[in-house]
Design a protein around this motif. Sequence first.
Motif, PDB file in Angstrom:
ATOM      1  N   VAL A   3      84.892 157.626  -2.325  1.00 14.08           N
ATOM      2  CA  VAL A   3      85.756 156.457  -2.227  1.00 14.08           C
ATOM      3  C   VAL A   3      85.302 155.531  -1.112  1.00 14.08           C
ATOM      4  O   VAL A   3      85.213 154.307  -1.288  1.00 14.08           O
ATOM      5  CB  VAL A   3      87.220 156.902  -2.006  1.00 14.08           C
ATOM      6  N   SER A   4      84.999 156.100   0.058  1.00 17.01           N
ATOM      7  CA  SER A   4      84.600 155.277   1.205  1.00 17.01           C
ATOM      8  C   SER A   4      83.296 154.537   0.933  1.00 17.01           C
ATOM      9  O   SER A   4      83.154 153.359   1.273  1.00 17.01           O
ATOM     10  CB  SER A   4      84.454 156.153   2.452  1.00 17.01           C
ATOM     11  N   GLN A   5      82.336 155.212   0.302  1.00 20.11           N
ATOM     12  CA  GLN A   5      81.047 154.592   0.021  1.00 20.11           C
ATOM     13  C   GLN A   5      81.192 153.469  -1.009  1.00 20.11           C
ATOM     14  O   GLN A   5      80.654 152.366  -0.819  1.00 20.11           O
ATOM     15  CB  GLN A   5      80.058 155.644  -0.498  1.00 20.11           C
ATOM     16  N   VAL A   6      81.916 153.724  -2.078  1.00 19.47           N
ATOM     17  CA  VAL A   6      82.078 152.707  -3.117  1.00 19.47           C
ATOM     18  C   VAL A   6      82.771 151.475  -2.560  1.00 19.47           C
ATOM     19  O   VAL A   6      82.393 150.332  -2.832  1.00 19.47           O
ATOM     20  CB  VAL A   6      82.854 153.288  -4.315  1.00 19.47           C
ATOM     21  N   ARG A   7      83.782 151.694  -1.735  1.00 18.60           N
ATOM     22  CA  ARG A   7      84.525 150.586  -1.146  1.00 18.60           C
ATOM     23  C   ARG A   7      83.647 149.777  -0.196  1.00 18.60           C
ATOM     24  O   ARG A   7      83.646 148.541  -0.215  1.00 18.60           O
ATOM     25  CB  ARG A   7      85.751 151.144  -0.426  1.00 18.60           C
ATOM     26  N   GLU A   8      82.872 150.458   0.635  1.00 17.79           N
ATOM     27  CA  GLU A   8      82.011 149.776   1.611  1.00 17.79           C
ATOM     28  C   GLU A   8      80.879 149.024   0.922  1.00 17.79           C
ATOM     29  O   GLU A   8      80.570 147.884   1.268  1.00 17.79           O
ATOM     30  CB  GLU A   8      81.449 150.801   2.594  1.00 17.79           C
ATOM     31  N   VAL A   9      80.244 149.660  -0.072  1.00 16.26           N
ATOM     32  CA  VAL A   9      79.118 149.036  -0.772  1.00 16.26           C
ATOM     33  C   VAL A   9      79.590 147.799  -1.532  1.00 16.26           C
ATOM     34  O   VAL A   9      78.944 146.738  -1.483  1.00 16.26           O
ATOM     35  CB  VAL A   9      78.456 150.051  -1.723  1.00 16.26           C
ATOM     36  N   THR A  10      80.715 147.904  -2.217  1.00 17.70           N
ATOM     37  CA  THR A  10      81.241 146.756  -2.963  1.00 17.70           C
ATOM     38  C   THR A  10      81.607 145.612  -2.032  1.00 17.70           C
ATOM     39  O   THR A  10      81.343 144.440  -2.328  1.00 17.70           O
ATOM     40  CB  THR A  10      82.474 147.169  -3.788  1.00 17.70           C
ATOM     41  N   SER A  11      82.199 145.950  -0.877  1.00 17.06           N
ATOM     42  CA  SER A  11      82.570 144.916   0.091  1.00 17.06           C
ATOM     43  C   SER A  11      81.338 144.186   0.619  1.00 17.06           C
ATOM     44  O   SER A  11      81.331 142.955   0.742  1.00 17.06           O
ATOM     45  CB  SER A  11      83.345 145.550   1.247  1.00 17.06           C
ATOM     46  N   SER A  12      80.273 144.935   0.897  1.00 15.67           N
ATOM     47  CA  SER A  12      79.044 144.318   1.401  1.00 15.67           C
ATOM     48  C   SER A  12      78.389 143.444   0.336  1.00 15.67           C
ATOM     49  O   SER A  12      77.924 142.334   0.630  1.00 15.67           O
ATOM     50  CB  SER A  12      78.067 145.405   1.859  1.00 15.67           C
ATOM     51  N   LEU A  13      78.345 143.920  -0.906  1.00 15.73           N
ATOM     52  CA  LEU A  13      77.759 143.121  -1.986  1.00 15.73           C
ATOM     53  C   LEU A  13      78.579 141.856  -2.248  1.00 15.73           C
ATOM     54  O   LEU A  13      78.022 140.811  -2.584  1.00 15.73           O
ATOM     55  CB  LEU A  13      77.655 143.953  -3.258  1.00 15.73           C
ATOM     56  N   MET A  14      79.893 141.953  -2.073  1.00 20.06           N
ATOM     57  CA  MET A  14      80.748 140.785  -2.266  1.00 20.06           C
ATOM     58  C   MET A  14      80.443 139.720  -1.216  1.00 20.06           C
ATOM     59  O   MET A  14      80.370 138.524  -1.528  1.00 20.06           O
ATOM     60  CB  MET A  14      82.218 141.197  -2.199  1.00 20.06           C
ATOM     61  N   LYS A  15      80.238 140.139   0.038  1.00 21.79           N
ATOM     62  CA  LYS A  15      79.906 139.180   1.104  1.00 21.79           C
ATOM     63  C   LYS A  15      78.575 138.498   0.820  1.00 21.79           C
ATOM     64  O   LYS A  15      78.414 137.296   1.048  1.00 21.79           O
ATOM     65  CB  LYS A  15      79.871 139.898   2.446  1.00 21.79           C
ATOM     66  N   VAL A  54      74.954 134.175  -4.994  1.00 24.32           N
ATOM     67  CA  VAL A  54      74.235 134.989  -5.972  1.00 24.32           C
ATOM     68  C   VAL A  54      75.240 135.631  -6.924  1.00 24.32           C
ATOM     69  O   VAL A  54      76.177 136.302  -6.493  1.00 24.32           O
ATOM     70  CB  VAL A  54      73.411 136.090  -5.267  1.00 24.32           C
ATOM     71  N   SER A  55      75.069 135.415  -8.207  1.00 27.34           N
ATOM     72  CA  SER A  55      75.932 136.049  -9.210  1.00 27.34           C
ATOM     73  C   SER A  55      75.526 137.511  -9.345  1.00 27.34           C
ATOM     74  O   SER A  55      74.366 137.807  -9.635  1.00 27.34           O
ATOM     75  CB  SER A  55      75.813 135.340 -10.557  1.00 27.34           C
ATOM     76  N   THR A  56      76.475 138.417  -9.117  1.00 25.80           N
ATOM     77  CA  THR A  56      76.174 139.843  -9.049  1.00 25.80           C
ATOM     78  C   THR A  56      76.935 140.613 -10.107  1.00 25.80           C
ATOM     79  O   THR A  56      78.140 140.423 -10.283  1.00 25.80           O
ATOM     80  CB  THR A  56      76.526 140.396  -7.651  1.00 25.80           C
ATOM     81  N   PHE A  57      76.225 141.483 -10.822  1.00 29.22           N
ATOM     82  CA  PHE A  57      76.832 142.400 -11.784  1.00 29.22           C
ATOM     83  C   PHE A  57      76.644 143.817 -11.258  1.00 29.22           C
ATOM     84  O   PHE A  57      75.521 144.217 -10.919  1.00 29.22           O
ATOM     85  CB  PHE A  57      76.160 142.294 -13.161  1.00 29.22           C
ATOM     86  N   ILE A  58      77.730 144.572 -11.176  1.00 30.08           N
ATOM     87  CA  ILE A  58      77.632 145.966 -10.757  1.00 30.08           C
ATOM     88  C   ILE A  58      78.162 146.851 -11.880  1.00 30.08           C
ATOM     89  O   ILE A  58      79.172 146.546 -12.501  1.00 30.08           O
ATOM     90  CB  ILE A  58      78.395 146.238  -9.438  1.00 30.08           C
ATOM     91  N   ILE A 106      78.195 132.649 -16.693  1.00 31.63           N
ATOM     92  CA  ILE A 106      78.189 133.292 -15.377  1.00 31.63           C
ATOM     93  C   ILE A 106      78.485 132.260 -14.305  1.00 31.63           C
ATOM     94  O   ILE A 106      77.807 131.227 -14.222  1.00 31.63           O
ATOM     95  CB  ILE A 106      76.836 133.969 -15.103  1.00 31.63           C
ATOM     96  N   VAL A 107      79.489 132.518 -13.492  1.00 34.63           N
ATOM     97  CA  VAL A 107      79.860 131.613 -12.406  1.00 34.63           C
ATOM     98  C   VAL A 107      79.021 131.929 -11.181  1.00 34.63           C
ATOM     99  O   VAL A 107      78.799 133.097 -10.843  1.00 34.63           O
ATOM    100  CB  VAL A 107      81.368 131.741 -12.078  1.00 34.63           C
ATOM    101  N   LYS A 108      78.548 130.889 -10.507  1.00 34.86           N
ATOM    102  CA  LYS A 108      77.726 131.064  -9.320  1.00 34.86           C
ATOM    103  C   LYS A 108      78.509 131.787  -8.218  1.00 34.86           C
ATOM    104  O   LYS A 108      79.644 131.433  -7.917  1.00 34.86           O
ATOM    105  CB  LYS A 108      77.259 129.700  -8.802  1.00 34.86           C
ATOM    106  N   GLY A 109      77.906 132.825  -7.652  1.00 38.97           N
ATOM    107  CA  GLY A 109      78.532 133.573  -6.567  1.00 38.97           C
ATOM    108  C   GLY A 109      79.609 134.537  -7.004  1.00 38.97           C
ATOM    109  O   GLY A 109      80.347 135.070  -6.168  1.00 38.97           O
ATOM    110  N   SER A 110      79.732 134.802  -8.310  1.00 41.99           N
ATOM    111  CA  SER A 110      80.773 135.704  -8.804  1.00 41.99           C
ATOM    112  C   SER A 110      80.315 137.155  -8.713  1.00 41.99           C
ATOM    113  O   SER A 110      79.119 137.458  -8.690  1.00 41.99           O
ATOM    114  CB  SER A 110      81.134 135.362 -10.242  1.00 41.99           C
ATOM    115  N   LEU A 111      81.292 138.053  -8.661  1.00 38.61           N
ATOM    116  CA  LEU A 111      81.023 139.491  -8.615  1.00 38.61           C
ATOM    117  C   LEU A 111      81.711 140.130  -9.815  1.00 38.61           C
ATOM    118  O   LEU A 111      82.941 140.087  -9.938  1.00 38.61           O
ATOM    119  CB  LEU A 111      81.547 140.094  -7.308  1.00 38.61           C
TER     120      LEU A 111
END
Length: 452
Positions: A188-200, A207-211, A85-90
Amino acid sequence: MAKQKNVFVCQECGNESAKWMGQCPACKQWNTFVEEVKIKTKNVHTNNDIDIKNKPKKLSCIEMNEEERVSTKISELDRVLGGGIVKGSLTLVGGDPGIGKSTLLLQMCQYLCGQDIDVLYISGEESLQQIKMRADRLEVNGERLTLYTETNLSLCIKAIKELQPRVVIVDSIQTIFSDDITSAAGSVSQVREVTSSLMKVAKGLGVSTFIVGHVTKEGAIAGPRVLEHMVDTVLYFEGVRSASYRVLRAVKNRFGSTNEIGVFEMRDKGLEEVPNPSEYMLTGRPLNSPGSIVTCCMEGTRPMLVEVQALMSPTNFGMPRRTATGTDYNRVVLLMAVLEKKIGMQLASYDSYVNIAGGLKITEPSLDLGIVCAIASSFKNIPVDSKTVIMGEVGLTGEVRGITMAEKRILESKKLGFKKCIISKANIKNLNIDGIEILGVENVSQALNYIF
C-alpha cells in the motif's frame, strides 16, 4: 533525526494499526495486515521554503485554456477517454491478467508514434525482448517509441525528465518501488508513494501518463482506495478470457463522461474495434426460438441491442434452481414473483436460467420487460417474433414504466431491421418514427398479449 516505527497496514484499504489483527476494522477483510517500516522525519519549514510564486488566486483572475487533447486514432478508446488524451493527465487502466491491457496500450503507441508523438513505455514485468516479440506480433514498429525496463522510481523519473516524451506508459504500478519506502513493491505504501510521484511529474511536465494496475479476485483495483482518488481517469478492461469480446469502461473521468464504453474483439493480431456492438452481440441469435428476446440497453450515449435468453425446466428437487448470468440475480427473482402474482404463472416447480448472450453485464432497468417476456416465452414454449424488440422497466405491481432515451433505442432497432417495438405507453407520446410499429403497454399482461 528520522524515527523508525513498525506499523501494520491493510493491503486492501490502507488502514494502519499498531498491532496485527486478523480482520481489518475498516474494510472487514481477513488476513490483509502486513507489517511495514514507517520512517518519520521532522519537517521544519522556514520562510525560504515557501514558494512566493504560488499564491491564492481569485476565480475570476484564473486564465482558462481549452484542454489540449491528442487523438489515439482508436475511436472506441477516444470515446471512453472523452475525446482523446488530455495533456498532463494521469490515467489508471485496470483489468484481469491476460485481458489485453498491455496489448491495447501497445497498439495505442503505434498510432501515437504515427502522429510524431514521442512515447516512453516503462515495463517492470517484461524484458525488452518480450515486449519486442509482442510488438512484432501486433505489427507495432513506431520509431518514436522508446522502451525502458526498470522498477526503481527515481530512475524512471530521471528517464522521463531526460527524454521529455509526450506520453508515458507504466506497466505496472505494482512493480515500481521507491527507495524512500522500506516496504516491498506492490504494498500500500509503495503504490501510494509511486502514484503520487508520477502524478507530480505528469502535472509538472505536462506528460500524459498511463499506469496499469492489477486487480483483486473481486475485480477491484489492487492497492489502497486512495489510488483511484489520486488519478484523473480510471478505466476498467472487462471481459471473459475464453470469449473474444472486451469492454473498456470508465468508472471515473475528470475530462468526460463515465457512462461511455468501448467494445473490442481480441484477434490474433491484437484488439480490433467493434463499431456496431448491437450487430456483433446479435450474431448467431436463434430465430423463432422460445425464450429468446431482443431488448435495447443504453451504455452512455450508445444504444446497444442484446439478446436475453431464458430457460424454464421442471425441477427434480424440492427447491428449484434460480440462475442469472449477466444481470442482477435478485432482480430476476423479483420479476418471477411478479409473473406468479399478477399473471398467475406457477413457476415454483420450475428451474429458471436467465442469460444475457455475449457475456455482457447489464443492470439497467429497461431490461426488465425483456426478461419477463423471455421467461414467459420459455414457460409456455411459444416463440416470439424475431423482428420484435421489447424494452421497459417493470414495477412490483406489474406496471411497465417509461425509460430514458426511448427514441435513440427505437432508431437503433429500426436500423438493424426490427419491425415491431413493445415499449411503455409513457414513452410513445412524442414519438414519430416511420418504418417500425411501436406498441405502447401499461402493464405486463398487455405486453404478453401482444407477443402471444
